[in-house]
Design a protein around this motif. Sequence first.
Motif, PDB file in Angstrom:
ATOM      1  N   GLU A 104      -0.610  -7.844   3.291  1.00  0.00           N
ATOM      2  CA  GLU A 104      -0.378  -6.567   4.226  1.00  0.00           C
ATOM      3  C   GLU A 104       0.019  -4.935   3.303  1.00  0.00           C
ATOM      4  N   ALA A 105       1.488  -5.976   2.298  1.00  0.00           N
ATOM      5  CA  ALA A 105       2.497  -4.876   1.129  1.00  0.00           C
ATOM      6  C   ALA A 105       1.493  -4.196   0.815  1.00  0.00           C
ATOM      7  N   LEU A 106       0.719  -5.234  -0.076  1.00  0.00           N
ATOM      8  CA  LEU A 106      -0.250  -4.892  -1.126  1.00  0.00           C
ATOM      9  C   LEU A 106      -1.613  -4.156  -0.677  1.00  0.00           C
ATOM     10  N   VAL A 107      -2.304  -4.340   0.325  1.00  0.00           N
ATOM     11  CA  VAL A 107      -2.978  -3.706   1.099  1.00  0.00           C
ATOM     12  C   VAL A 107      -2.132  -2.009   1.670  1.00  0.00           C
ATOM     13  N   LEU A 108      -0.926  -1.665   2.052  1.00  0.00           N
ATOM     14  CA  LEU A 108      -0.619  -0.520   2.828  1.00  0.00           C
ATOM     15  C   LEU A 108      -0.145   0.165   1.238  1.00  0.00           C
ATOM     16  N   SER A 109       0.064  -0.997  -0.478  1.00  0.00           N
ATOM     17  CA  SER A 109       0.070  -0.293  -1.032  1.00  0.00           C
ATOM     18  C   SER A 109      -0.075   0.763  -1.709  1.00  0.00           C
TER      19      SER A 109
ATOM     20  N   PRO B   3       0.959   4.258 -10.500  1.00  0.00           N
ATOM     21  CA  PRO B   3       2.086   3.777  -9.566  1.00  0.00           C
ATOM     22  C   PRO B   3       1.728   2.724  -9.970  1.00  0.00           C
ATOM     23  N   LEU B   4       2.572   1.536  -9.832  1.00  0.00           N
ATOM     24  CA  LEU B   4       2.701   0.430 -10.560  1.00  0.00           C
ATOM     25  C   LEU B   4       2.576  -0.448  -8.764  1.00  0.00           C
ATOM     26  N   ILE B   5       2.101  -0.815  -8.170  1.00  0.00           N
ATOM     27  CA  ILE B   5       2.127  -2.244  -6.916  1.00  0.00           C
ATOM     28  C   ILE B   5       2.513  -3.651  -8.036  1.00  0.00           C
TER      29      ILE B   5
ATOM     30  N   TYR C 234       7.316  -2.404  -4.748  1.00  0.00           N
ATOM     31  CA  TYR C 234       7.465  -3.706  -4.796  1.00  0.00           C
ATOM     32  C   TYR C 234       7.163  -4.385  -3.473  1.00  0.00           C
ATOM     33  N   CYS C 235       5.719  -5.778  -3.766  1.00  0.00           N
ATOM     34  CA  CYS C 235       5.754  -6.272  -2.689  1.00  0.00           C
ATOM     35  C   CYS C 235       6.337  -8.488  -3.064  1.00  0.00           C
ATOM     36  N   GLY C 236       6.746  -8.559  -1.807  1.00  0.00           N
ATOM     37  CA  GLY C 236       7.289  -9.842  -1.776  1.00  0.00           C
ATOM     38  C   GLY C 236       7.056 -10.511  -0.201  1.00  0.00           C
ATOM     39  N   SER C 237       7.881 -11.688  -0.703  1.00  0.00           N
ATOM     40  CA  SER C 237       7.353 -12.687   0.584  1.00  0.00           C
ATOM     41  C   SER C 237       7.650 -14.446   0.677  1.00  0.00           C
ATOM     42  N   PHE C 238       8.003 -14.322   1.579  1.00  0.00           N
ATOM     43  CA  PHE C 238       8.153 -15.866   1.412  1.00  0.00           C
ATOM     44  C   PHE C 238       7.565 -17.066   2.125  1.00  0.00           C
TER      45      PHE C 238
ATOM     46  N   GLY D 281       6.927 -10.660   5.117  1.00  0.00           N
ATOM     47  CA  GLY D 281       6.720 -10.071   3.735  1.00  0.00           C
ATOM     48  C   GLY D 281       7.589  -8.997   3.868  1.00  0.00           C
ATOM     49  N   TRP D 282       7.353  -8.421   2.848  1.00  0.00           N
ATOM     50  CA  TRP D 282       7.873  -7.164   3.074  1.00  0.00           C
ATOM     51  C   TRP D 282       7.269  -6.186   1.315  1.00  0.00           C
ATOM     52  N   ALA D 283       7.768  -4.654   1.296  1.00  0.00           N
ATOM     53  CA  ALA D 283       7.675  -4.153   0.139  1.00  0.00           C
ATOM     54  C   ALA D 283       9.086  -3.035   0.081  1.00  0.00           C
ATOM     55  N   VAL D 284       9.239  -2.675  -1.568  1.00  0.00           N
ATOM     56  CA  VAL D 284      10.167  -1.504  -1.454  1.00  0.00           C
ATOM     57  C   VAL D 284       8.997  -0.654  -2.407  1.00  0.00           C
ATOM     58  N   PRO D 285       8.426   0.412  -1.703  1.00  0.00           N
ATOM     59  CA  PRO D 285       7.292   1.391  -2.296  1.00  0.00           C
ATOM     60  C   PRO D 285       8.058   2.643  -3.256  1.00  0.00           C
TER      61      PRO D 285
END
Length: 482
Positions: free
Chosen positions: A191-196, A288-290, A319-323, A334-338
């Motif tokens: 979801e973080a990738l899609v939103l980014s 931008p870099l995703i 930035y996109c991360g996840s556990f 997961g999370w994003a730091v956009p």
Amino acid sequence: MAEGTEEANTAGHRYEAVARALEEAIEAGVHGPGDRLPGVRKLAAQFGVSVSTVVAAEHLLEDRGLIEARPRSGYYVRRHPWQPPERPATSAPEGEPVPVTGQALVLRVVQAASEPEVVQMGAAVPHADFLPARGLRRAFAGVPARWGGRELAYAFPPGPAELRQAIARRMADAGCQISPEEVVVTNGAQEALVLSLRAVTEPGDVVAIESPTFYGILQAIEGLGLRALEIPTDPDEGIAPEALALALDQWPVKAALLMPNFGNPLGHCAGDERKRALVELLEDRGVPLIEDDVYGDLPFEPPRPWAAKAFETRGGVLYCGSFSKTLSPGLRVGWAVPGRFRDRLEYLKYATSSSTPAWPGLAVADFLERGGYDRYLRRARGDYARAVDRVSRAVVRHFPPGTRQTRPAGGFVLWLELPEAVDALALYRRALEEGISVAPGPMFSPTGKFRNHLRLNCAQPWDARLERALARLGEVVRGMVA
């Protein structure tokens, strides 16, 4: 089940367990190259098993090429247990933007991950044995008493403050000094990738990607009506800044979506200078870099590599991360730091899925705060290193000459380049008929390239069943080459 069968299965588990213990001792340097293993009676007493069980374990290790028998002397650790395989070549895509097609196969591959009778080397999903199940259960059980009913409420964007604070602290290990206010919690990294992508592109835009790349990235690009531009990617270091610069000169690239740390499927890891050069290039061009960094916490050896975001100066890295690849894929935390796109992404998150599940987020925050995650990672990194090494060695034993494979320094996937005569899609179908799931190479290309390539998920318990599956795969490949 008959009593005799139960005894045979128990004996089989015992010799495999003894073999695993001896293999780990060899890998840890307890028994070094050229050392003689203790005698069978001593090992039998040490492990509390019969002499015949030890002999069976030694035969298994001999078959794997780890030890060798010397007449009237015993077993010795081989000085050169195996010859490291040749790496795949750097990819050479056509170099023009294309729509993404042919991703329907992905669902069939990932569905096999939930079928217990299938040997699961297709989807990149870690087996439960690699996950901190006990610690997570304790964290989940403690949520109601600690959080007083908050676990039952909506967790609207940007997500639980405690989780965002814990994530911000962890990202310091990746070289990123951020505040909790910069974090937006998502339902996994996908979801973080899609939103980014939605935050920085419009339908029809061009997105630069690695070649090959994770099929989830391709699905996101396809679903948003974007076009993918494959960039040549080195199996060790990823995309070269020079190759990306050439693409930016030729095409109206609106975003780059890369996995600099242990990318999937290659397992490559860019050095700091390469990451810095990539970020500076994209910043200078206003692109931008995703960054997908889901494997960044899983290096085989410390330290944890820095994220590309650590080198930004203008807020252009999302930035996109996840556990999902560490704690549990079922958590969907997961999370994003956009960066400068934070407000846009936060709104898109709300408009898309309203909130994230509160209970898993609070449980993960508790697990991180109490140090459970760090303790788990210290063990998991070694577990994944051994898992990749075992599968790699098995491929050398069972697959035909000319098979190349990556040598990742983190994560848990292995990318194979098979002889040119091999059709990975046909291999996938043949393997599934025999209860073995693999990921064929065309899944990792927007136009179905890499037809003689294969990705293997190594995060599976090493046992006779997995060994037989790899041996059978090798037989099928050899039959295609003959």
